[in-house]
Design a protein around this motif. Structure first.
Motif, mmCIF file in Angstrom:
data_model
loop_
_atom_site.group_PDB
_atom_site.id
_atom_site.type_symbol
_atom_site.label_atom_id
_atom_site.label_comp_id
_atom_site.label_asym_id
_atom_site.label_seq_id
_atom_site.Cartn_x
_atom_site.Cartn_y
_atom_site.Cartn_z
ATOM 1 N N THR A 255 0.835 -1.208 0.000
ATOM 2 C CA THR A 255 0.000 0.000 0.000
ATOM 3 C C THR A 255 0.866 1.254 0.000
ATOM 4 O OG1 THR A 255 -1.750 -1.169 1.179
ATOM 5 C CG2 THR A 255 -1.818 1.232 1.259
ATOM 6 N N ILE A 256 1.880 1.277 0.854
ATOM 7 C CA ILE A 256 2.775 2.441 0.911
ATOM 8 C C ILE A 256 3.508 2.612 -0.420
ATOM 9 C CG2 ILE A 256 4.882 3.344 1.987
ATOM 10 C CD1 ILE A 256 3.839 2.083 4.642
ATOM 11 N N ASN A 257 4.026 1.521 -0.976
ATOM 12 C CA ASN A 257 4.734 1.609 -2.257
ATOM 13 C C ASN A 257 3.810 2.095 -3.374
ATOM 14 O OD1 ASN A 257 7.198 0.845 -1.202
ATOM 15 N ND2 ASN A 257 6.909 -1.322 -1.667
ATOM 16 N N ALA A 258 2.579 1.620 -3.386
ATOM 17 C CA ALA A 258 1.620 2.052 -4.416
ATOM 18 C C ALA A 258 1.294 3.538 -4.246
ATOM 19 C CB ALA A 258 0.345 1.212 -4.333
ATOM 20 N N SER A 259 1.128 3.975 -3.012
ATOM 21 C CA SER A 259 0.827 5.378 -2.745
ATOM 22 C C SER A 259 1.980 6.273 -3.186
ATOM 23 C CB SER A 259 0.550 5.568 -1.248
ATOM 24 O OG SER A 259 0.352 6.924 -0.956
ATOM 25 N N VAL A 260 3.188 5.891 -2.852
ATOM 26 C CA VAL A 260 4.359 6.672 -3.254
ATOM 27 C C VAL A 260 4.478 6.692 -4.771
ATOM 28 C CG1 VAL A 260 6.890 6.749 -3.199
ATOM 29 C CG2 VAL A 260 5.596 6.353 -1.088
ATOM 30 N N SER A 261 4.206 5.577 -5.409
ATOM 31 C CA SER A 261 4.276 5.498 -6.868
ATOM 32 C C SER A 261 3.276 6.450 -7.523
ATOM 33 C CB SER A 261 4.021 4.058 -7.318
ATOM 34 O OG SER A 261 4.072 3.970 -8.711
ATOM 35 N N VAL A 262 2.044 6.491 -6.993
ATOM 36 C CA VAL A 262 1.021 7.389 -7.532
ATOM 37 C C VAL A 262 1.445 8.843 -7.330
ATOM 38 C CG1 VAL A 262 -1.351 8.212 -7.194
ATOM 39 C CG2 VAL A 262 -0.875 5.757 -7.326
ATOM 40 N N GLN A 263 1.947 9.162 -6.136
ATOM 41 C CA GLN A 263 2.400 10.523 -5.864
ATOM 42 C C GLN A 263 3.559 10.913 -6.782
ATOM 43 O OE1 GLN A 263 3.224 11.084 -1.669
ATOM 44 N NE2 GLN A 263 1.327 10.024 -1.096
ATOM 45 N N GLN A 264 4.466 9.972 -6.987
ATOM 46 C CA GLN A 264 5.623 10.216 -7.855
ATOM 47 C C GLN A 264 5.153 10.484 -9.288
ATOM 48 O OE1 GLN A 264 8.277 6.875 -8.171
ATOM 49 N NE2 GLN A 264 9.959 8.121 -8.962
ATOM 50 N N GLU A 265 4.222 9.679 -9.757
ATOM 51 C CA GLU A 265 3.686 9.849 -11.107
ATOM 52 C C GLU A 265 2.968 11.194 -11.238
ATOM 53 O OE1 GLU A 265 3.174 8.915 -15.046
ATOM 54 O OE2 GLU A 265 4.346 7.798 -13.578
ATOM 55 N N PHE A 266 2.182 11.552 -10.226
ATOM 56 C CA PHE A 266 1.486 12.837 -10.259
ATOM 57 C C PHE A 266 2.485 13.996 -10.306
ATOM 58 C CE2 PHE A 266 -0.203 16.536 -8.022
ATOM 59 C CZ PHE A 266 -1.322 16.816 -8.818
ATOM 60 N N ALA A 267 3.509 13.937 -9.429
ATOM 61 C CA ALA A 267 4.514 15.005 -9.389
ATOM 62 C C ALA A 267 5.232 15.128 -10.728
ATOM 63 C CB ALA A 267 5.515 14.739 -8.261
ATOM 64 N N LYS A 268 5.534 14.005 -11.318
ATOM 65 C CA LYS A 268 6.237 14.004 -12.613
ATOM 66 C C LYS A 268 5.370 14.664 -13.686
ATOM 67 C CE LYS A 268 8.342 10.787 -15.892
ATOM 68 N NZ LYS A 268 8.586 9.367 -16.175
ATOM 69 N N LYS A 269 4.112 14.267 -13.771
ATOM 70 C CA LYS A 269 3.209 14.797 -14.798
ATOM 71 C C LYS A 269 2.833 16.257 -14.543
ATOM 72 C CE LYS A 269 1.509 10.503 -16.509
ATOM 73 N NZ LYS A 269 0.461 9.771 -17.124
ATOM 74 N N ALA A 270 2.826 16.647 -13.275
ATOM 75 C CA ALA A 270 2.481 18.029 -12.946
ATOM 76 C C ALA A 270 3.704 18.941 -12.991
ATOM 77 C CB ALA A 270 1.844 18.078 -11.559
ATOM 78 N N GLY A 271 4.859 18.356 -13.198
ATOM 79 C CA GLY A 271 6.086 19.147 -13.274
ATOM 80 C C GLY A 271 6.589 19.614 -11.923
ATOM 81 N N ILE A 272 6.188 18.910 -10.872
ATOM 82 C CA ILE A 272 6.628 19.268 -9.527
ATOM 83 C C ILE A 272 7.974 18.582 -9.263
ATOM 84 C CG2 ILE A 272 6.100 19.103 -7.054
ATOM 85 C CD1 ILE A 272 3.122 18.969 -7.876
ATOM 86 N N THR A 273 8.932 19.364 -8.836
ATOM 87 C CA THR A 273 10.241 18.790 -8.556
ATOM 88 C C THR A 273 10.188 17.964 -7.264
ATOM 89 O OG1 THR A 273 12.585 19.246 -8.244
ATOM 90 C CG2 THR A 273 11.058 20.856 -7.341
ATOM 91 N N SER A 274 10.910 16.874 -7.252
ATOM 92 C CA SER A 274 10.920 16.006 -6.071
ATOM 93 C C SER A 274 12.304 15.964 -5.434
ATOM 94 C CB SER A 274 10.459 14.597 -6.452
ATOM 95 O OG SER A 274 11.325 14.047 -7.423
#
Length: 137
Positions: A50-69
């Motif tokens: 669950t944690i890995n899936a949540s982080v993956s979704v957040q990572q994908e969102f940040a990437k597509k939204a152009g948010i630097t991580s």
């Protein structure tokens, strides 16, 4: 002593029932612990997934939204250090729990070893009392 007498004797009946109870507990306890261990393992796997899936979704969102991580080096070091301390604390906690359990097991074994001596002492006391009360003058 006949079987009929044993069955009608409250102490024999008690001993038979206690023996049956502990025989049953001895059979089912390992199954219970195995089931609990499997449940705990499955829960841990599910939480991790669950944690890995949540982080993956957040990572994908940040990437597509152009948010630097990217994070500053100081924050990165702090996060790594905190995680090391959490892992170390859980390891120490596990060692303390295991030591407490091992100590408890040793204490129970010591009690078990001494049960016969306690029972013998109590029998001697009962014998002394009954002898005193049943003496004929």
């Amino acid at each position: 002593m006949s079987t009929q007498t044993q069955t009608n004797n409250v102490y024999s009946m008690y001993k038979q029932n206690v023996q049956k109870y502990f025989e049953n507990i001895s059979k089912i306890t390992p199954q219970y612990f195995q089931a609990v261990t499997q449940l705990q393992d499955e829960c841990m796997k599910t939480v991790e997934k669950t944690i890995n899936a949540s982080v993956s979704v957040q990572q994908e969102f940040a990437k597509k939204a152009g948010i630097t991580s990217d994070i500053p080096e100081a924050a990165r070091t702090a996060i790594i250090d905190i995680n090391k301390q959490i892992v170390q604390a859980s390891t120490v906690n596990n060692q303390l729990a295991k030591t407490a359990i091992d100590t408890t097991v040793q204490n129970i074994k010591a009690l078990s070893t001494n049960i016969d001596a306690f029972a013998e002492l109590n029998k001697n006391i009962v014998q002394l009392w009954t002898t005193s009360f049943t003496q004929k003058f």
